[in-house]
Scaffold this active site. Structure first.
Site, short mmCIF file in Angstrom:
data_model
loop_
_atom_site.label_atom_id
_atom_site.label_comp_id
_atom_site.label_asym_id
_atom_site.label_seq_id
_atom_site.Cartn_x
_atom_site.Cartn_y
_atom_site.Cartn_z
N HIS A 1 25.90 46.82 35.67
CA HIS A 1 26.98 47.86 35.80
C HIS A 1 26.06 49.15 35.40
O HIS A 1 26.32 49.84 34.63
CB HIS A 1 27.98 47.74 34.10
CG HIS A 1 28.91 46.65 34.56
ND1 HIS A 1 29.92 46.84 35.21
CD2 HIS A 1 28.89 45.31 34.36
CE1 HIS A 1 30.74 45.76 35.29
NE2 HIS A 1 30.02 44.83 34.81
N ALA B 1 35.21 46.39 36.43
CA ALA B 1 36.62 46.04 35.77
C ALA B 1 36.43 46.32 34.35
O ALA B 1 37.57 46.01 33.85
CB ALA B 1 36.97 44.75 36.38
N ASP C 1 31.78 34.22 35.65
CA ASP C 1 32.36 35.48 35.25
C ASP C 1 33.81 35.44 35.19
O ASP C 1 34.54 36.14 35.77
CB ASP C 1 32.03 36.66 36.40
CG ASP C 1 32.24 38.06 35.68
OD1 ASP C 1 32.62 38.07 34.61
OD2 ASP C 1 32.40 38.94 36.57
N GLU D 1 28.46 41.73 27.32
CA GLU D 1 28.27 42.61 28.54
C GLU D 1 29.07 44.04 28.41
O GLU D 1 30.44 43.99 28.23
CB GLU D 1 28.92 41.72 29.55
CG GLU D 1 29.02 42.29 30.96
CD GLU D 1 30.12 41.92 32.15
OE1 GLU D 1 29.65 42.25 33.34
OE2 GLU D 1 30.92 41.04 31.90
N ASP E 1 31.36 32.52 44.17
CA ASP E 1 32.89 32.03 44.54
C ASP E 1 32.86 32.40 46.00
O ASP E 1 34.36 32.09 46.34
CB ASP E 1 33.82 32.77 43.83
CG ASP E 1 33.90 34.27 43.79
OD1 ASP E 1 32.93 34.80 44.42
OD2 ASP E 1 34.73 34.98 43.13
#
Length: 378
Positions: free
Chosen positions: A189, A137, A265, A126, A241
């Site tokens: 991304h 992030a 993740d 990634e 989540d």
């Protein structure tokens, strides 16, 4: 760790549906499944479902994959406790020498894996081949990919999945090359447009990384990368989540993407108390059920796959449907028929749940590696 039992009994989820009976095990594989069709809500017998397959795991148990071989062992041990029997060790955007070093470390671990840990299938790269304007992030070390560099990286470790920003010049050629090599390419991304997403799919890209997060959003006159996924994707990963993505958006994606599948993740903070942890070179803080950078940006998760299963059920999926999105679909995405399903010939990776969907045991290759046995022996 226990020796392997010969049989496991309960409500067994097969690709054809639930059966009340037994799984017969031989040499780490499923030899046969015996029993009659059943609605599991009619009894209190254990629910036996396939071990979870997580294609996006940065860390767990206080360890981050970018820290190397021992950290990979720690995170894989941690996630096995929560039902993940197979995973991809996932890297972060980093300087070229750091990416190469960690690929060597992961490859070394895979040559002598921890038998009490989740099976590491390979690497999800990634970054660093992402858009510097959509880092999320990720650290600020984004690069432009080239075919030559991809070949160099693939020689260092078994890279099975790569996240790319398709709008970067030259990445179309890279996507075609990776696809020809059998590597799965996900779009993520990215500041790419709907049209650039569709074009990347035509070049061989076949998924989307943490759908909705770190990509151009859907607008009715500018559909963005989210629009490309909802309109065209067969597969995409999502972080269920209930923090990264609203339940309503999850339901939207479930209606649009046939084989939407869950990933955690997860970061080093997964399975750990609140506090400060590492995510690549970044410091992140776990609190209030999430992980964030100092500026408040979501930075991976603390999610485990057993909780992802319960969250999918909470937004309206049946247990069987939720299981598919944690096991069968991600396995199919990688082209693996030996994991992610309970059927004759498959690996005996089995998660046992009680009627309230609390995880009670985990079997890896037929061995009890977590929880309590509930078996009958031949």
């Amino acid at each position: 760790m226990s020796t392997a039992p010969t049989r496991l009994a309960g409500n067994v989820l097969t690709p054809e549906g639930w059966r009340l009976g037994e799984i017969r095990l031989e040499q780490g594989r499923i030899a046969a499944i015996e029993g009659s069709p059943v609605d599991p809500s009619t009894n209190d017998a254990p629910r036996l479902i396939p071990g979870f397959v997580d294609l996006h795991v940065h860390g767990g148990g206080g360890a981050d994959a970018m820290e190397g071989r021992e950290a990979v062992s720690t995170l894989a041990r941690t996630h096995l406790r929560f039902g993940t029997t197979s995973l991809l060790a996932t890297t972060m955007t980093a300087r070229p020498e750091e990416v190469r070093a960690v690929l060597g470390e992961i490859s070394g671990y895979m040559e002598a894996p921890d038998p009490a840990a989740s099976r590491v299938l390979g690497v999800h790269l990634e970054g660093p081949f992402i858009n510097p304007g959509k880092l999320g992030a990720q650290p600020a070390h984004a690069q432009v990919a080239s075919v030559a560099e991809m070949d160099e990286l693939m020689a260092l470790a078994p890279i099975l999945l790569i996240t790319l920003a398709p709008e970067i010049s030259g990445h179309g050629e890279v996507i075609r090359h990776l696809t020809d090599k059998g590597v799965r390419v996900q779009l993520g991304h990215t500041l790419g447009s709907y049209e650039e997403g569709v074009e990347a799919l035509s070049h061989g890209a076949c998924g989307f990384t943490h759908l909705f997060n770190a990509m151009t959003a859907l607008h009715h006159r500018k559909p963005g990368m989210v629009g490309a996924a909802l309109a065209h994707a067969e597969y995409a990963e999502i972080i269920p989540d209930l923090l990264h993505v609203h339940p309503g958006a999850i339901r939207t994606a479930l209606r649009c993407i046939p084989r939407l599948y869950a990933v955690t993740d997860s970061t080093a903070a997964a399975g750990m108390p609140d506090g400060d942890y590492r995510l690549g070179e970044q410091k992140v803080t776990k609190c209030l059920g999430g992980v964030r950078l100092a500026d408040g940006t979501l930075a991976g998760s603390t999610l485990t796959m057993d909780q992802a299963l319960r969250n999918f059920v909470s937004v309206g999926l049946s247990l069987a449907e939720a299981s598919d999105r944690l096991s069968r679909f991600p396995a199919d995405f990688l082209g693996r028929r030996d994991i992610g399903r309970l059927e004759a010939g498959a690996r005996a990776d089995i998660v046992t749940l009680d009627p309230e969907l609390t995880l009670t045991s985990v079997h890896l290759d037929g061995r009890l590696v977590s929880g309590e046995p509930h078996v009958t022996h031949a």
